[in-house]
Design a protein around this motif. Sequence first.
Motif, mmCIF file in Angstrom:
data_model
loop_
_atom_site.group_PDB
_atom_site.id
_atom_site.type_symbol
_atom_site.label_atom_id
_atom_site.label_comp_id
_atom_site.label_asym_id
_atom_site.label_seq_id
_atom_site.Cartn_x
_atom_site.Cartn_y
_atom_site.Cartn_z
ATOM 1 N N VAL A 1 0.755 -1.259 0.096
ATOM 2 C CA VAL A 1 0.116 -0.158 0.026
ATOM 3 C C VAL A 1 0.836 1.375 -0.091
ATOM 4 C CG1 VAL A 1 -2.167 -1.148 0.993
ATOM 5 C CG2 VAL A 1 -0.187 -0.088 2.495
ATOM 6 N N ASP A 2 2.039 1.157 0.084
ATOM 7 C CA ASP A 2 3.048 2.383 0.247
ATOM 8 C C ASP A 2 4.544 1.825 0.089
ATOM 9 O OD1 ASP A 2 4.072 4.873 0.686
ATOM 10 O OD2 ASP A 2 3.375 5.237 2.382
ATOM 11 N N THR A 3 5.367 2.418 -0.058
ATOM 12 C CA THR A 3 6.723 2.207 -0.216
ATOM 13 C C THR A 3 7.231 0.889 0.581
ATOM 14 O OG1 THR A 3 7.674 3.672 0.939
ATOM 15 C CG2 THR A 3 7.684 4.149 -1.150
ATOM 16 N N LEU A 4 7.813 -0.129 0.166
ATOM 17 C CA LEU A 4 7.978 -1.325 0.912
ATOM 18 C C LEU A 4 9.156 -1.021 1.633
ATOM 19 C CD1 LEU A 4 7.656 -4.015 -1.897
ATOM 20 C CD2 LEU A 4 5.746 -3.008 -0.529
ATOM 21 N N GLU A 5 8.906 -1.351 2.754
ATOM 22 C CA GLU A 5 10.364 -1.319 4.102
ATOM 23 C C GLU A 5 10.749 -2.564 4.514
ATOM 24 O OE1 GLU A 5 8.148 1.121 6.946
ATOM 25 O OE2 GLU A 5 8.013 2.860 5.716
ATOM 26 N N LYS A 6 12.078 -2.232 4.952
ATOM 27 C CA LYS A 6 12.787 -3.416 5.636
ATOM 28 C C LYS A 6 11.825 -4.276 6.662
ATOM 29 C CE LYS A 6 16.781 -4.811 7.928
ATOM 30 N NZ LYS A 6 18.058 -4.428 8.527
ATOM 31 N N ALA A 7 11.080 -3.612 7.387
ATOM 32 C CA ALA A 7 10.126 -3.903 8.448
ATOM 33 C C ALA A 7 9.132 -4.927 8.050
ATOM 34 C CB ALA A 7 9.817 -3.035 9.507
ATOM 35 N N ASP A 8 8.729 -4.625 6.727
ATOM 36 C CA ASP A 8 7.692 -5.196 6.177
ATOM 37 C C ASP A 8 7.925 -6.685 6.033
ATOM 38 O OD1 ASP A 8 5.837 -3.063 5.946
ATOM 39 O OD2 ASP A 8 7.047 -2.641 3.919
ATOM 40 N N PHE A 9 8.919 -7.127 5.569
ATOM 41 C CA PHE A 9 9.416 -8.328 5.215
ATOM 42 C C PHE A 9 9.834 -9.314 6.478
ATOM 43 C CE2 PHE A 9 10.040 -5.878 1.496
ATOM 44 C CZ PHE A 9 9.327 -6.600 0.488
ATOM 45 N N GLU A 10 10.367 -8.230 7.524
ATOM 46 C CA GLU A 10 10.520 -9.028 8.683
ATOM 47 C C GLU A 10 9.097 -9.388 9.279
ATOM 48 O OE1 GLU A 10 12.613 -5.711 10.880
ATOM 49 O OE2 GLU A 10 14.518 -6.304 9.435
ATOM 50 N N ARG A 11 7.938 -8.618 9.315
ATOM 51 C CA ARG A 11 6.812 -9.105 9.716
ATOM 52 C C ARG A 11 6.227 -10.031 8.938
ATOM 53 N NH1 ARG A 11 6.098 -3.658 10.036
ATOM 54 N NH2 ARG A 11 5.008 -3.560 8.025
ATOM 55 N N LEU A 12 6.610 -10.092 7.636
ATOM 56 C CA LEU A 12 5.961 -11.350 6.810
ATOM 57 C C LEU A 12 6.754 -12.471 7.123
ATOM 58 C CD1 LEU A 12 6.010 -10.027 3.197
ATOM 59 C CD2 LEU A 12 4.033 -10.436 4.776
ATOM 60 N N ASN A 13 7.975 -12.608 7.569
ATOM 61 C CA ASN A 13 8.839 -13.630 8.229
ATOM 62 C C ASN A 13 8.126 -14.381 9.395
ATOM 63 O OD1 ASN A 13 10.731 -14.261 6.148
ATOM 64 N ND2 ASN A 13 11.996 -12.409 7.019
ATOM 65 N N LEU A 14 7.610 -13.344 10.305
ATOM 66 C CA LEU A 14 7.045 -13.739 11.628
ATOM 67 C C LEU A 14 5.726 -14.516 11.168
ATOM 68 C CD1 LEU A 14 8.011 -10.767 13.635
ATOM 69 C CD2 LEU A 14 9.004 -13.190 13.890
ATOM 70 N N LEU A 15 4.955 -14.049 10.307
ATOM 71 C CA LEU A 15 3.629 -14.515 9.904
ATOM 72 C C LEU A 15 3.917 -15.830 9.173
ATOM 73 C CD1 LEU A 15 0.771 -13.974 9.502
ATOM 74 C CD2 LEU A 15 0.994 -12.874 7.389
ATOM 75 N N VAL A 16 4.549 -15.924 8.173
ATOM 76 C CA VAL A 16 4.653 -17.158 7.447
ATOM 77 C C VAL A 16 5.518 -18.480 7.873
ATOM 78 C CG1 VAL A 16 3.900 -16.078 5.197
ATOM 79 C CG2 VAL A 16 6.419 -16.546 5.776
ATOM 80 N N ASP A 17 6.870 -18.074 8.527
ATOM 81 C CA ASP A 17 7.647 -18.960 9.145
ATOM 82 C C ASP A 17 7.122 -20.117 9.959
ATOM 83 O OD1 ASP A 17 9.486 -18.042 7.277
ATOM 84 O OD2 ASP A 17 10.912 -16.961 9.032
ATOM 85 N N PRO A 18 6.261 -19.422 11.040
ATOM 86 C CA PRO A 18 5.765 -20.715 11.886
ATOM 87 C C PRO A 18 4.905 -21.774 10.958
ATOM 88 C CG PRO A 18 5.560 -18.651 12.817
ATOM 89 C CD PRO A 18 6.087 -18.231 11.461
ATOM 90 N N TYR A 19 4.178 -20.995 10.097
ATOM 91 C CA TYR A 19 3.039 -21.805 9.193
ATOM 92 C C TYR A 19 4.093 -22.934 8.352
ATOM 93 C CZ TYR A 19 -0.761 -23.474 5.940
ATOM 94 O OH TYR A 19 -1.363 -24.076 5.278
ATOM 95 N N ILE A 20 5.151 -22.307 7.579
ATOM 96 C CA ILE A 20 5.789 -23.301 6.923
ATOM 97 C C ILE A 20 6.447 -24.316 7.906
ATOM 98 C CG2 ILE A 20 7.852 -23.323 5.472
ATOM 99 C CD1 ILE A 20 7.075 -20.750 4.271
ATOM 100 N N GLU A 21 7.051 -23.775 9.082
ATOM 101 C CA GLU A 21 7.454 -24.944 9.978
ATOM 102 C C GLU A 21 6.514 -26.098 10.392
ATOM 103 O OE1 GLU A 21 10.540 -26.529 12.225
ATOM 104 O OE2 GLU A 21 10.717 -24.656 11.309
ATOM 105 N N GLU A 22 5.257 -25.841 10.345
ATOM 106 C CA GLU A 22 4.245 -26.646 10.783
ATOM 107 C C GLU A 22 3.706 -27.588 9.713
ATOM 108 O OE1 GLU A 22 -0.414 -26.731 12.673
ATOM 109 O OE2 GLU A 22 0.775 -24.891 12.775
ATOM 110 N N HIS A 23 3.494 -26.965 8.484
ATOM 111 C CA HIS A 23 3.053 -27.666 7.157
ATOM 112 C C HIS A 23 4.093 -27.851 6.090
ATOM 113 C CE1 HIS A 23 -0.966 -26.916 9.070
ATOM 114 N NE2 HIS A 23 -0.580 -25.734 9.244
ATOM 115 N N GLY A 24 5.306 -27.399 6.269
ATOM 116 C CA GLY A 24 6.174 -27.778 5.225
ATOM 117 C C GLY A 24 6.388 -26.843 4.068
#
Length: 125
Positions: free
Chosen positions: A18-41
Amino acid sequence: MINAELLRDKGILVVMPVDTLEKADFERLNLLVDPYIEEHGKLTGILIDAESFPGWDDFASMLTHIRFIRHHEKKVERVAAVSDQGFLAILPKVADYFVSAEVRHFEYQERDRALAWLETGLKVD
């Protein structure tokens, strides 16, 4: 800035720049998807819902974005880019060189078709 939602029942990450992409955006994405991937592969897919591409805040943000892609690219089956902007329309051709996921572009008004394709991998008419 990126708004994101993980559709846990479908294994699909929906990202909406929605606005210029920031480093923190991708850090938040990691926190969102990494646990899911850890659980589901893996993730079934990523839906990039971007009427337009806002670009990156700075060079560090772009590098963090690249690192996010490199870290997750073998753990994602499909990517759908939903946008009328030319930059994202060429994404599937460029992505072939960098990611193993199947990548397709959909016009912005075809968001439902893109989501259906991510869920099934089948051609959607």
